[in-house]
Design a protein around this motif. Structure first.
Motif, PDB file in Angstrom:
ATOM      1  N   ASN A 129       0.837  -1.196   0.000  1.00 47.71           N
ATOM      2  CA  ASN A 129       0.000   0.000   0.000  1.00 47.71           C
ATOM      3  C   ASN A 129       0.874   1.249   0.000  1.00 47.71           C
ATOM      4  OD1 ASN A 129      -2.610   1.322   0.235  1.00 47.71           O
ATOM      5  ND2 ASN A 129      -1.981   1.867   2.300  1.00 47.71           N
ATOM      6  N   VAL A 130       0.599   2.163  -0.920  1.00 47.23           N
ATOM      7  CA  VAL A 130       1.343   3.413  -1.012  1.00 47.23           C
ATOM      8  C   VAL A 130       0.432   4.537  -0.527  1.00 47.23           C
ATOM      9  CG1 VAL A 130       2.691   4.949  -2.475  1.00 47.23           C
ATOM     10  CG2 VAL A 130       2.604   2.496  -2.985  1.00 47.23           C
ATOM     11  N   PRO A 131       0.605   4.996   0.718  1.00 49.18           N
ATOM     12  CA  PRO A 131      -0.289   6.019   1.272  1.00 49.18           C
ATOM     13  C   PRO A 131      -0.392   7.241   0.359  1.00 49.18           C
ATOM     14  CG  PRO A 131       1.117   5.138   2.994  1.00 49.18           C
ATOM     15  CD  PRO A 131       1.629   4.577   1.695  1.00 49.18           C
ATOM     16  N   GLY A 132      -1.629   7.689   0.146  1.00 55.03           N
ATOM     17  CA  GLY A 132      -1.866   8.841  -0.709  1.00 55.03           C
ATOM     18  C   GLY A 132      -1.945   8.505  -2.176  1.00 55.03           C
ATOM     19  N   HIS A 133      -1.703   7.252  -2.533  1.00 59.84           N
ATOM     20  CA  HIS A 133      -1.751   6.856  -3.940  1.00 59.84           C
ATOM     21  C   HIS A 133      -2.689   5.654  -4.096  1.00 59.84           C
ATOM     22  CE1 HIS A 133       1.473   9.615  -5.152  1.00 59.84           C
ATOM     23  NE2 HIS A 133       2.029   9.325  -3.983  1.00 59.84           N
ATOM     24  N   SER A 166      -7.090   4.970   3.227  1.00 58.82           N
ATOM     25  CA  SER A 166      -5.889   4.267   3.671  1.00 58.82           C
ATOM     26  C   SER A 166      -5.507   3.199   2.658  1.00 58.82           C
ATOM     27  CB  SER A 166      -6.129   3.633   5.043  1.00 58.82           C
ATOM     28  OG  SER A 166      -5.081   2.769   5.405  1.00 58.82           O
ATOM     29  N   SER A 167      -6.512   2.483   2.165  1.00 66.74           N
ATOM     30  CA  SER A 167      -6.318   1.459   1.143  1.00 66.74           C
ATOM     31  C   SER A 167      -7.649   1.239   0.445  1.00 66.74           C
ATOM     32  CB  SER A 167      -5.834   0.149   1.763  1.00 66.74           C
ATOM     33  OG  SER A 167      -5.851  -0.898   0.814  1.00 66.74           O
ATOM     34  N   THR A 168      -7.628   1.106  -0.878  1.00 67.06           N
ATOM     35  CA  THR A 168      -8.869   0.897  -1.628  1.00 67.06           C
ATOM     36  C   THR A 168      -9.242  -0.577  -1.716  1.00 67.06           C
ATOM     37  OG1 THR A 168      -7.643   0.833  -3.716  1.00 67.06           O
ATOM     38  CG2 THR A 168      -8.517   2.969  -3.018  1.00 67.06           C
ATOM     39  N   LEU A 169      -8.409  -1.450  -1.196  1.00 67.56           N
ATOM     40  CA  LEU A 169      -8.692  -2.878  -1.261  1.00 67.56           C
ATOM     41  C   LEU A 169      -9.963  -3.194  -0.472  1.00 67.56           C
ATOM     42  CD1 LEU A 169      -7.219  -5.431  -2.437  1.00 67.56           C
ATOM     43  CD2 LEU A 169      -6.596  -5.927  -0.086  1.00 67.56           C
ATOM     44  N   GLY A 170     -10.868  -3.910  -1.081  1.00 72.01           N
ATOM     45  CA  GLY A 170     -12.102  -4.302  -0.417  1.00 72.01           C
ATOM     46  C   GLY A 170     -13.254  -3.356  -0.629  1.00 72.01           C
ATOM     47  N   LEU A 208     -16.163   3.812   4.375  1.00 72.94           N
ATOM     48  CA  LEU A 208     -15.635   3.474   5.698  1.00 72.94           C
ATOM     49  C   LEU A 208     -14.525   2.429   5.592  1.00 72.94           C
ATOM     50  CD1 LEU A 208     -19.013   3.268   7.644  1.00 72.94           C
ATOM     51  CD2 LEU A 208     -17.322   5.096   7.789  1.00 72.94           C
ATOM     52  N   VAL A 209     -14.692   1.472   4.696  1.00 75.30           N
ATOM     53  CA  VAL A 209     -13.691   0.415   4.525  1.00 75.30           C
ATOM     54  C   VAL A 209     -12.368   0.981   4.047  1.00 75.30           C
ATOM     55  CG1 VAL A 209     -13.074  -1.563   3.060  1.00 75.30           C
ATOM     56  CG2 VAL A 209     -15.286  -1.503   4.219  1.00 75.30           C
ATOM     57  N   VAL A 210     -12.402   1.915   3.089  1.00 77.63           N
ATOM     58  CA  VAL A 210     -11.144   2.421   2.526  1.00 77.63           C
ATOM     59  C   VAL A 210     -10.377   3.291   3.519  1.00 77.63           C
ATOM     60  CG1 VAL A 210     -12.038   2.331   0.175  1.00 77.63           C
ATOM     61  CG2 VAL A 210     -12.187   4.478   1.456  1.00 77.63           C
ATOM     62  N   GLN A 211     -11.014   3.685   4.614  1.00 74.48           N
ATOM     63  CA  GLN A 211     -10.311   4.466   5.629  1.00 74.48           C
ATOM     64  C   GLN A 211      -9.578   3.576   6.635  1.00 74.48           C
ATOM     65  OE1 GLN A 211     -12.566   8.059   7.121  1.00 74.48           O
ATOM     66  NE2 GLN A 211     -14.203   7.138   5.901  1.00 74.48           N
ATOM     67  N   ASN A 212      -9.699   2.259   6.436  1.00 74.38           N
ATOM     68  CA  ASN A 212      -9.063   1.305   7.330  1.00 74.38           C
ATOM     69  C   ASN A 212      -8.214   0.325   6.524  1.00 74.38           C
ATOM     70  OD1 ASN A 212     -10.521   1.522  10.220  1.00 74.38           O
ATOM     71  ND2 ASN A 212     -12.034   1.895   8.619  1.00 74.38           N
ATOM     72  N   PRO A 213      -7.125  -0.146   7.087  1.00 72.73           N
ATOM     73  CA  PRO A 213      -6.393  -1.219   6.417  1.00 72.73           C
ATOM     74  C   PRO A 213      -7.214  -2.504   6.492  1.00 72.73           C
ATOM     75  CG  PRO A 213      -5.495  -0.834   8.602  1.00 72.73           C
ATOM     76  CD  PRO A 213      -6.517   0.244   8.368  1.00 72.73           C
ATOM     77  N   GLY A 214      -7.114  -3.327   5.480  1.00 72.84           N
ATOM     78  CA  GLY A 214      -7.914  -4.540   5.455  1.00 72.84           C
ATOM     79  C   GLY A 214      -9.246  -4.293   4.770  1.00 72.84           C
TER      80      GLY A 214
END
Length: 345
Positions: free
Chosen positions: A120-124, A270-274, A307-313
């Motif tokens: 994960n690349v923060p901000g990208h 934080s991450s767009t995964l999920g 809400l999910v993208v603001q959290n890892p996982g």
């Protein structure tokens, strides 16, 4: 009551894997930096990172967990190995009271549960390196079709199977027993083309794809307006077609000839995964629980994804419907009803 005696509202069919998250620091003066949506790292370099986060992921587990959070009797059809990773997957599913009677456990000496490494690349954005393990070897000959036929809905995420006719068998079974299908295909399935997916899409109630995926499936140009791509997707046969377009919002079309647009919810991701799993499963949950109110379902789905993208996982930020509605009361989020002539988006 055992799993085999429990009622089933929906079965998630998809992968069940372990996720390992690592934040990669980037800086113009460092050995890792971003250029034009590409991450560059010098060969041989050593980069200090925070301690990795170990999570459970995969489209099957992500959506089954969310369906359970939304108060549905959820089950999962997936494949794991009889190893430590498989135990971690089982622990998470049991934690959220997901029915595991359809979960296949491979005890072969070479079998291993799938794993993803998410850089994960923060901000990208993020890069995902995945080994699918046995999750791509789902055996449809092991399924208890009689029990599966008691489900009211099937949710199809990306999955791999030992059989080439998996989608055709699911489509035939769903039509025979009047089971509703929500479908969020993966890129490997989309690459197989329209002919391969024809029967399952025609049997689908809710089809959810991102813009890149929808553009590829409909053989559209990358520059095609998203509303045109949406109409092409709807013409393939689903009752509801949805295209998510990241920061550009969400577009939907239904069987009544209505077209909808909703802007995205601005957040610091934080991450767009999920995000896609959260959106599609929350939209489906809203339709199941509260009927065919598409604007309401779009709002809830977008809120949970935000809400999910603001959290890892892919599961840590998921919230039940009641809390989503409470969040929505505090923000102004309008769904636009697009007329046939308002198609410049």
């Amino acid at each position: 009551m055992t799993d085999s005696d429990s009622p089933i509202d929906i079965i998630s069919i998809g992968s069940a894997i372990q996720d390992v998250f690592i934040n990669v620091p980037v800086d113009e003066d460092q050995q890792a930096f971003v250029r034009s949506s590409h991450l560059y790292m010098a060969l041989g370099c050593k980069i200090n990172v925070d301690y990795p986060l170990f999570e459970i992921g995969g489209g099957g587990t992500n959506t089954a967990v969310n369906f359970s959070i939304q108060g549905l009797n959820a089950a999962i059809l997936s494949r794991i190995a009889n190893d430590r990773g498989g135990e971690e997957v089982l622990t998470r599913l049991r934690q959220y009271h997901v029915n595991t009677e359809f979960l296949q456990i491979d005890s072969g000496s070479q079998a291993h549960t799938g794993m993803s490494l998410i850089a994960n690349v923060p901000g990208h954005d993020r890069i995902v390196l995945v080994n699918r393990g046995v999750s791509h070897l789902l055996n449809f000959d092991e399924i208890n079709w009689q029990r599966l036929g008691l489900a009211k809905w099937l949710y199809l995420a990306a999955f791999g199977s030992k059989t080439d006719d998996a989608f055709d068998r699911l489509a035939e079974w769903a039509k025979k027993l009047n089971i509703q299908i929500a479908f969020n295909p993966g890129i490997s399935q989309i690459k197989m083309g329209q002919a391969y997916l024809k029967n399952i899409i025609e049997a689908t109630t809710i089809l959810v794809m991102n813009r890149t995926e929808a553009t590829k499936l409909t053989n559209s140009a990358k520059t095609e307006r998203v509303t045109v791509v949406l109409d092409k997707l709807k013409d393939l046969g689903p009752c509801i077609a949805i295209i998510t377009d990241g920061r550009n919002g969400v577009f939907a079309a239904d069987n009544q000839g209505k077209r909808y647009f909703m802007p995205s919810i601005p957040v610091n991701a934080s991450s767009t995964l999920g995000a896609g799993d959260a959106f599609a499963s929350t939209f489906t949950s809203s339709i199941i629980k509260d009927g065919w109110d598409i604007p309401q379902a779009l709002k809830r789905a977008s809120m949970n994804a935000s809400l999910v993208v603001q959290n890892p996982g892919a599961q840590l930020g998921l919230e039940p419907m009641e809390r989503l509605d409470a969040y929505l009361e505090d923000i102004k989020l309008d769904v636009e009803d697009l007329s046939p002539k308002a198609t410049k988006r």
